[in-house]
Design a protein around this motif. Structure first.
Motif, PDB file in Angstrom:
ATOM      1  N   ILE A  75     -31.141 -20.524  -7.559  1.00 24.21           N
ATOM      2  CA  ILE A  75     -31.807 -19.310  -7.068  1.00 24.21           C
ATOM      3  C   ILE A  75     -30.744 -18.227  -6.848  1.00 24.21           C
ATOM      4  O   ILE A  75     -29.825 -18.409  -6.057  1.00 24.21           O
ATOM      5  N   PRO A  76     -30.844 -17.113  -7.548  1.00 22.98           N
ATOM      6  CA  PRO A  76     -29.829 -16.061  -7.421  1.00 22.98           C
ATOM      7  C   PRO A  76     -30.034 -15.243  -6.160  1.00 22.98           C
ATOM      8  O   PRO A  76     -31.144 -15.183  -5.618  1.00 22.98           O
ATOM      9  N   PRO A  77     -28.979 -14.597  -5.664  1.00 26.84           N
ATOM     10  CA  PRO A  77     -29.132 -13.690  -4.520  1.00 26.84           C
ATOM     11  C   PRO A  77     -30.059 -12.537  -4.878  1.00 26.84           C
ATOM     12  O   PRO A  77     -29.993 -11.988  -5.974  1.00 26.84           O
ATOM     13  N   GLY A  78     -30.952 -12.180  -3.960  1.00 24.09           N
ATOM     14  CA  GLY A  78     -31.842 -11.038  -4.195  1.00 24.09           C
ATOM     15  C   GLY A  78     -31.139  -9.738  -3.869  1.00 24.09           C
ATOM     16  O   GLY A  78     -30.086  -9.706  -3.230  1.00 24.09           O
ATOM     17  N   ARG A  79     -31.747  -8.639  -4.326  1.00 23.08           N
ATOM     18  CA  ARG A  79     -31.149  -7.327  -4.079  1.00 23.08           C
ATOM     19  C   ARG A  79     -31.548  -6.738  -2.732  1.00 23.08           C
ATOM     20  O   ARG A  79     -30.901  -5.860  -2.215  1.00 23.08           O
ATOM     21  N   TYR A  85     -29.646 -13.774   1.562  1.00 25.69           N
ATOM     22  CA  TYR A  85     -29.445 -14.972   0.745  1.00 25.69           C
ATOM     23  C   TYR A  85     -28.734 -16.073   1.522  1.00 25.69           C
ATOM     24  O   TYR A  85     -29.119 -17.246   1.445  1.00 25.69           O
ATOM     25  N   GLN A  86     -27.723 -15.695   2.286  1.00 30.38           N
ATOM     26  CA  GLN A  86     -26.993 -16.732   3.015  1.00 30.38           C
ATOM     27  C   GLN A  86     -27.884 -17.428   4.048  1.00 30.38           C
ATOM     28  O   GLN A  86     -27.704 -18.615   4.340  1.00 30.38           O
ATOM     29  N   ASP A  87     -28.888 -16.699   4.578  1.00 31.79           N
ATOM     30  CA  ASP A  87     -29.826 -17.322   5.514  1.00 31.79           C
ATOM     31  C   ASP A  87     -30.709 -18.342   4.801  1.00 31.79           C
ATOM     32  O   ASP A  87     -31.050 -19.391   5.362  1.00 31.79           O
ATOM     33  N   GLN A  88     -31.085 -18.033   3.558  1.00 32.52           N
ATOM     34  CA  GLN A  88     -31.886 -18.983   2.779  1.00 32.52           C
ATOM     35  C   GLN A  88     -31.105 -20.266   2.531  1.00 32.52           C
ATOM     36  O   GLN A  88     -31.650 -21.367   2.642  1.00 32.52           O
ATOM     37  N   ILE A  89     -29.820 -20.121   2.179  1.00 31.45           N
ATOM     38  CA  ILE A  89     -29.015 -21.310   1.899  1.00 31.45           C
ATOM     39  C   ILE A  89     -28.705 -22.075   3.182  1.00 31.45           C
ATOM     40  O   ILE A  89     -28.626 -23.309   3.175  1.00 31.45           O
ATOM     41  N   GLY A 130     -17.124  -7.699  -1.365  1.00 32.70           N
ATOM     42  CA  GLY A 130     -18.229  -7.417  -2.274  1.00 32.70           C
ATOM     43  C   GLY A 130     -19.124  -8.599  -2.590  1.00 32.70           C
ATOM     44  O   GLY A 130     -20.195  -8.423  -3.174  1.00 32.70           O
ATOM     45  N   ALA A 131     -18.718  -9.804  -2.229  1.00 36.36           N
ATOM     46  CA  ALA A 131     -19.515 -10.991  -2.566  1.00 36.36           C
ATOM     47  C   ALA A 131     -19.748 -11.860  -1.333  1.00 36.36           C
ATOM     48  O   ALA A 131     -19.725 -13.088  -1.398  1.00 36.36           O
ATOM     49  N   VAL A 132     -19.999 -11.213  -0.210  1.00 41.83           N
ATOM     50  CA  VAL A 132     -20.104 -11.911   1.075  1.00 41.83           C
ATOM     51  C   VAL A 132     -21.200 -12.971   1.064  1.00 41.83           C
ATOM     52  O   VAL A 132     -20.978 -14.118   1.469  1.00 41.83           O
ATOM     53  N   ALA A 133     -22.389 -12.607   0.584  1.00 41.89           N
ATOM     54  CA  ALA A 133     -23.529 -13.528   0.635  1.00 41.89           C
ATOM     55  C   ALA A 133     -23.288 -14.761  -0.213  1.00 41.89           C
ATOM     56  O   ALA A 133     -23.560 -15.891   0.211  1.00 41.89           O
ATOM     57  N   LEU A 134     -22.770 -14.564  -1.400  1.00 42.32           N
ATOM     58  CA  LEU A 134     -22.559 -15.693  -2.313  1.00 42.32           C
ATOM     59  C   LEU A 134     -21.442 -16.607  -1.810  1.00 42.32           C
ATOM     60  O   LEU A 134     -21.543 -17.835  -1.894  1.00 42.32           O
ATOM     61  N   ILE A 135     -20.384 -16.033  -1.277  1.00 42.01           N
ATOM     62  CA  ILE A 135     -19.295 -16.846  -0.724  1.00 42.01           C
ATOM     63  C   ILE A 135     -19.793 -17.657   0.467  1.00 42.01           C
ATOM     64  O   ILE A 135     -19.491 -18.846   0.608  1.00 42.01           O
ATOM     65  N   ALA A 136     -20.606 -17.016   1.327  1.00 37.91           N
ATOM     66  CA  ALA A 136     -21.169 -17.724   2.483  1.00 37.91           C
ATOM     67  C   ALA A 136     -22.073 -18.867   2.031  1.00 37.91           C
ATOM     68  O   ALA A 136     -22.043 -19.965   2.599  1.00 37.91           O
ATOM     69  N   ALA A 137     -22.860 -18.630   0.976  1.00 41.84           N
ATOM     70  CA  ALA A 137     -23.751 -19.667   0.456  1.00 41.84           C
ATOM     71  C   ALA A 137     -22.947 -20.851  -0.071  1.00 41.84           C
ATOM     72  O   ALA A 137     -23.288 -22.016   0.192  1.00 41.84           O
ATOM     73  N   GLU A 138     -21.877 -20.560  -0.811  1.00 38.54           N
ATOM     74  CA  GLU A 138     -21.016 -21.638  -1.291  1.00 38.54           C
ATOM     75  C   GLU A 138     -20.447 -22.436  -0.124  1.00 38.54           C
ATOM     76  O   GLU A 138     -20.398 -23.670  -0.158  1.00 38.54           O
ATOM     77  N   ASP A 139     -20.022 -21.734   0.917  1.00 37.61           N
ATOM     78  CA  ASP A 139     -19.423 -22.410   2.074  1.00 37.61           C
ATOM     79  C   ASP A 139     -20.418 -23.354   2.742  1.00 37.61           C
ATOM     80  O   ASP A 139     -20.043 -24.452   3.189  1.00 37.61           O
ATOM     81  N   TYR A 140     -21.683 -22.927   2.846  1.00 38.39           N
ATOM     82  CA  TYR A 140     -22.706 -23.797   3.425  1.00 38.39           C
ATOM     83  C   TYR A 140     -22.823 -25.096   2.623  1.00 38.39           C
ATOM     84  O   TYR A 140     -22.906 -26.184   3.173  1.00 38.39           O
TER      85      TYR A 140
END
Length: 281
Positions: A75-79, A85-89, A130-140
């Motif tokens: 599931i990609p990050p939404g705009r 997105y990080q809350d979803q993950i 610039g990629a805060v949400a995706l990095i946070a998702a990876e960390d989870y």
């Protein structure tokens, strides 16, 4: 009997991936946020689930979706700013803590890397602005507290049927960085790489997934638009241009999986994409 695999997000990548895994003999469940798509999944032999991580309440029947040994998160990050997105993950992480899932394959992006003129490897600096949400998702998903093993696959720009690169920049003017390398990967290679990670049980890893060749933006996108009969984009060169741009290395992935790309050169691959295809949603 082969393992049960659940594919979270049966979109442009997730749906053909679920189909491929089914053909390989796995028991496959797939999720969608679109009620109308449930029948399509069922018709293809994929156990269908209506599941939206943006909702704070996960209905009990969706518990069966997580009764799998392997989970693919596609599931990609939404705009939008709502339901980050990080809350979803983070919500997903809590669900998985009470599930039998043993391995997670998390689809990420090479967009996590900070701008650099050096070759980008899995150890390169990340873009924490610039990629805060995706990095946070990876960390989870990589948290040491998780009882499962996660492999992160950072895909370069995705292309293939329904996602023709020639449409992205057609007719645009004054585009910067004409000599910057493009970093792309074909849908069939995405599916092939994920399939090999599962087959070879390469868990607890981070992989860059990008085609071998890196043609320049100008050469690639002008050829891509010509191939579709669309107006070519026009590029400009400035004194401040970073001519090197990002160059994503796939060497770790190729060595670890012994993987040979089906479409190693995006410039050649675009000539093989059907021109009248429509994107899978």
């Amino acid at each position: 009997m082969k393992k049960k695999i659940s594919v979270l997000g049966c979109g442009w990548l997730g749906l053909p991936l679920a189909e491929a895994l089914l053909k390989q003999g796995y028991q496959v469940a797939g999720s969608t946020t679109t009620p109308e798509k449930l029948g399509l999944l069922a018709a293809k032999g994929i156990s269908p689930f209506l599941l939206d991580l943006r909702s704070p309440v996960i209905v009990p029947e969706n518990g069966r979706f997580f009764q799998a040994e392997i989970l693919v998160v596609a599931i990609p990050p939404g705009r939008g700013q709502e339901n980050p997105y990080q809350d979803q993950i983070a919500r997903l992480q809590k669900i998985l803590l009470n599930s039998p899932v043993k391995q997670v394959l998390f689809v990420s992006s090479t967009g996590v890397y900070a701008p650099s003129s050096a070759i980008i490897t899995e150890k390169s600096a990340l873009d924490h602005s610039g990629a805060v949400a995706l990095i946070a998702a990876e960390d989870y998903m990589l948290s040491a507290e998780n009882p499962w093993k996660t492999t992160i696959v950072r895909f370069a720009g995705l292309f293939g049927p329904g996602r023709e690169p020639g449409r992205f920049l057609a007719g645009k003017k004054d585009l910067p960085n004409p000599e910057a390398p493009v970093n792309l990967i074909h849908l069939e290679d995405c599916i092939g790489i994920i399939s090999e990670i599962i087959k070879q049980e390469k868990w607890g890893e981070v992989f860059n997934a990008c085609a071998d060749e890196h043609p320049s933006r100008k050469v690639f996108y002008q050829a891509a638009t010509r191939n579709l009969g669309l107006p070519e984009p026009a590029f400009v060169t400035s004194a401040e241009e970073n001519k090197n741009g990002k160059w994503i290395s796939n060497q770790k992935l190729k060595a670890a999986l012994n993987y040979t790309f089906l479409y190693p050169d995006p410039l050649q691959a675009i000539l093989q994409i059907p021109k009248n295809s429509t994107e899978i949603s």
